[in-house]
Design a protein around this motif. Sequence first.
Motif, PDB file in Angstrom:
ATOM      1  N   UNK A   1      44.799   0.223  62.545  1.00 13.72           N
ATOM      2  CA  UNK A   1      45.171  -0.967  63.513  1.00 13.72           C
ATOM      3  C   UNK A   1      45.165  -2.268  62.565  1.00 13.72           C
ATOM      4  N   UNK A   2      46.196  -2.773  62.589  1.00 14.74           N
ATOM      5  CA  UNK A   2      46.510  -4.230  61.912  1.00 14.74           C
ATOM      6  C   UNK A   2      46.429  -5.225  62.646  1.00 14.74           C
ATOM      7  N   UNK A   3      46.913  -5.114  63.834  1.00 15.11           N
ATOM      8  CA  UNK A   3      47.223  -6.339  64.763  1.00 15.11           C
ATOM      9  C   UNK A   3      45.962  -7.000  65.257  1.00 15.11           C
ATOM     10  N   UNK A   4      44.804  -6.565  65.370  1.00 16.36           N
ATOM     11  CA  UNK A   4      43.486  -6.994  66.207  1.00 16.36           C
ATOM     12  C   UNK A   4      43.254  -8.249  64.969  1.00 16.36           C
ATOM     13  N   UNK A   5      42.347  -9.336  65.761  1.00 19.45           N
ATOM     14  CA  UNK A   5      41.800 -10.281  64.629  1.00 19.45           C
ATOM     15  C   UNK A   5      40.533  -9.774  64.380  1.00 19.45           C
ATOM     16  N   UNK A   6      40.074  -9.988  63.159  1.00 17.74           N
ATOM     17  CA  UNK A   6      38.732  -9.461  62.725  1.00 17.74           C
ATOM     18  C   UNK A   6      37.503 -10.032  63.248  1.00 17.74           C
ATOM     19  N   UNK A   7      37.281 -11.101  64.021  1.00 16.51           N
ATOM     20  CA  UNK A   7      36.199 -11.408  64.764  1.00 16.51           C
ATOM     21  C   UNK A   7      36.083 -10.325  65.920  1.00 16.51           C
ATOM     22  N   UNK A   8      37.358 -10.240  66.483  1.00 22.03           N
ATOM     23  CA  UNK A   8      37.093  -8.989  67.613  1.00 22.03           C
ATOM     24  C   UNK A   8      36.870  -7.853  67.290  1.00 22.03           C
ATOM     25  N   UNK A   9      37.234  -7.434  65.976  1.00 23.22           N
ATOM     26  CA  UNK A   9      36.875  -6.263  65.563  1.00 23.22           C
ATOM     27  C   UNK A   9      35.263  -6.132  65.171  1.00 23.22           C
ATOM     28  N   UNK A  10      34.955  -6.946  64.683  1.00 31.08           N
ATOM     29  CA  UNK A  10      33.375  -7.237  64.353  1.00 31.08           C
ATOM     30  C   UNK A  10      32.455  -7.128  65.595  1.00 31.08           C
ATOM     31  N   UNK A  11      33.098  -7.720  66.654  1.00 29.64           N
ATOM     32  CA  UNK A  11      32.290  -7.809  67.983  1.00 29.64           C
ATOM     33  C   UNK A  11      32.449  -6.276  68.360  1.00 29.64           C
ATOM     34  N   UNK A  12      33.559  -5.632  68.313  1.00 29.92           N
ATOM     35  CA  UNK A  12      33.795  -4.299  68.862  1.00 29.92           C
ATOM     36  C   UNK A  12      32.742  -3.279  68.038  1.00 29.92           C
ATOM     37  N   UNK A  13      32.844  -3.331  66.858  1.00 25.48           N
ATOM     38  CA  UNK A  13      32.106  -2.214  66.064  1.00 25.48           C
ATOM     39  C   UNK A  13      30.837  -2.286  66.172  1.00 25.48           C
ATOM     40  N   UNK A  14      29.891  -1.026  65.919  1.00 20.32           N
ATOM     41  CA  UNK A  14      28.573  -0.956  65.798  1.00 20.32           C
ATOM     42  C   UNK A  14      28.004  -0.942  64.227  1.00 20.32           C
ATOM     43  N   UNK A  15      29.288  -0.328  63.418  1.00 17.92           N
ATOM     44  CA  UNK A  15      28.722  -0.232  62.066  1.00 17.92           C
ATOM     45  C   UNK A  15      30.228  -0.522  61.316  1.00 17.92           C
ATOM     46  N   UNK A  16      29.818  -0.894  59.960  1.00 19.17           N
ATOM     47  CA  UNK A  16      30.887  -1.156  59.000  1.00 19.17           C
ATOM     48  C   UNK A  16      30.489  -0.554  57.825  1.00 19.17           C
ATOM     49  N   UNK A  17      31.649   0.415  57.516  1.00 13.33           N
ATOM     50  CA  UNK A  17      31.530   1.161  55.978  1.00 13.33           C
ATOM     51  C   UNK A  17      32.482   0.466  54.890  1.00 13.33           C
ATOM     52  N   UNK A  18      31.963   0.154  53.951  1.00 15.90           N
ATOM     53  CA  UNK A  18      32.689  -0.635  52.856  1.00 15.90           C
ATOM     54  C   UNK A  18      32.443  -0.334  51.568  1.00 15.90           C
ATOM     55  N   UNK A  19      33.068  -0.733  50.760  1.00 13.51           N
ATOM     56  CA  UNK A  19      32.973  -0.724  49.337  1.00 13.51           C
ATOM     57  C   UNK A  19      32.360  -1.910  48.697  1.00 13.51           C
ATOM     58  N   UNK A  20      33.153  -3.034  48.627  1.00 13.20           N
ATOM     59  CA  UNK A  20      32.519  -4.421  48.402  1.00 13.20           C
ATOM     60  C   UNK A  20      32.920  -5.291  49.480  1.00 13.20           C
ATOM     61  N   UNK A  21      33.578  -5.243  50.380  1.00 12.60           N
ATOM     62  CA  UNK A  21      34.403  -6.068  51.188  1.00 12.60           C
ATOM     63  C   UNK A  21      33.545  -7.293  51.834  1.00 12.60           C
ATOM     64  N   UNK A  22      34.031  -8.508  51.872  1.00 18.79           N
ATOM     65  CA  UNK A  22      33.332  -9.463  52.527  1.00 18.79           C
ATOM     66  C   UNK A  22      33.100  -9.273  54.015  1.00 18.79           C
ATOM     67  N   UNK A  23      34.053  -8.313  54.666  1.00 15.99           N
ATOM     68  CA  UNK A  23      33.814  -7.914  55.968  1.00 15.99           C
ATOM     69  C   UNK A  23      32.265  -7.240  56.074  1.00 15.99           C
ATOM     70  N   UNK A  24      31.788  -6.774  55.262  1.00 12.56           N
ATOM     71  CA  UNK A  24      30.410  -6.169  55.484  1.00 12.56           C
ATOM     72  C   UNK A  24      29.532  -7.591  55.639  1.00 12.56           C
TER      73      UNK A  24
END
Length: 641
Positions: free
Chosen positions: A515-538
Amino acid sequence: MRSSPAVSLAPSPPGWAGLAVATDPRTALAMPGLRPFFPETVWSEAPEAATAWVFAEDAPAAAPPRIIRVGPGPWPWARFGARIGRAALLAAEQAMPGLVREGTRGSGLVAAPEAATFLAAMREARVAGPAGLPDPGAAGLGVAPGDAVLVLDRCEAGCARAVRAMWDSARAVAAGRPVIAVRIGTGQATLPGAIGPFAAWTLIEAAAEWHGLEDDGLARIAAAAGVSVYAQAARPAFGDPHDTPLERFARLLAATRFADPFRQVPCSAEEALTIMASWQRAASENRRIAVACGMASWKRARLGAALASEAGPPAFRRSTRGAVAEASRRGGAIAVWATREPPGLRKAAAAAGVAVLRVEDGFLRSAGLGAGFLPGGSIALDARGVAYDPAIASDLEVILAETAFPPAMLARAARLRAALLGRGITKYNLPGADAPPDVAAGRRRVLVPGQVEDDASVRLGAMAGPRKNLDLLRAAREAEPEAFILYRPHPDVAAGYRAGHVLPADALAFADVVQEGAAMPDLLDWTDTVHTITSLTGFEALLRGKRVVCQGMPFYAGWGLTEDRQALPRRTRRLSLDALVAGALIAYPRCMDPVTELPCPPEVLVDRLTQPAAWRAGRAALLRRMQGRLMAGLARRGWLR
């Protein structure tokens, strides 16, 4: 910074409310933005009808009888090139010598306990006097704290005789203590061997005695801080000579007005102190920068403003040779964009005795993509390394490892974090039309944010872990075999600007949805866990209390807040979330207001990030968007990987 009381120290002196005020034309040109300092007055559109006039300098002989004289007093008016920041104003009426003695708002003086608390906060923030002067403390003057007899040399020919007499009298009573002449002007020094200028708090902390020609604002601050002050000339309009030093400082506060230059409204003393502290820090850092190197042409205007001092912006150079030669000539440091450092710069600079500061984007950036040529709203200047390279302990890592964050700063960090969450602020703040997918109750929701695969944060921060987005997806699925995994391509990659495209069919071998089209704050509210390498999203997920799994070693990993697949033995401290925020978003970066182009506290930048009109793209950005659309189309067809 220690917090001062949330009291208003912006006075409405008796007789000022309702005045029809006009501004002297010279003052209006030299000091725009005066009106927020005088909210209770009526600004006259017809100068001839004014009942009072504001002057920043001596009024002419034919001036009207009621004159409000304004100036910086002991407060830092910070100059960054052509831009001047003002958050405090000393204001007194010529026809009312008892103004400060009579108090404000009809309630008498600012209370002594409030004045003492505010003075302590000023000391901690290093706010007093001209901004950006060297501030090495008493040790930098070669004396023990509170041991020196200071003689202030105004460096003015008309004061030479009085300064010499003051020097002789100070030496006569020094009783074996070191007597130091300190320059406080820009002209020729009167006293041989005069040093400086230095920041006010260095002088105050070094002084047992303070000898000056005037009982001015800095002398009052020094006296309130416990220094014995001897002034050759008193200013009776600044209070009763029988007052205690703290009472005299309280009178100075009573004559001070505070205003927020970013929002153009009156503000509390505490809010103004936060603004002035950000200017002190920026002015001090900028004063030492002589050359900027490795800066892309589309960034130069904004970075020139961000790195400017009272002498103007730094010189821009492209090559190692040119940068080192110019920095040596000017006697300053080189600020270099970390990913565009020319070959051999560090070695050549070290050989020439030139310091190098690495510059990168801060973690609160813009309302749009940096790869789309939109200038950022914060930068980091790092004298040790860069925050995304775990091979070297950066200034940020040292802050996080060693700073004893006081309760007031942690409380400020908590408020800042709440503002970020309440306003949905992330790094790029891009809009989104799609809603996150519905997932069966009880099934873990995992967000995997794609990264730019050739980005320095991946190349350096991945260490021994995955460096490709597809490998990150594979690792997330192996760790979460029953989870619902959403893959979000990096917006720079999706826009066609950078490398790291994953074909949807390949991504769906491990993810449930792309999914490209959702705003990141909405995805962060939606998720339980983030898997990342080094992304600031973490980091943004941590702010929201989410579980974060790091395959690499970003700046926010290793402090006990994330599940780390790599180890960095030197990171042993366990941090609270607010301590991480205090270090990464308050203490480390330099925030810039995109409207005034003045350094600002992060709270101001958060406000601006909700104002799309504050972020204007130039012609280069428009051309970049056209290029991005072409490259994104090729990638979707599988012609670019």
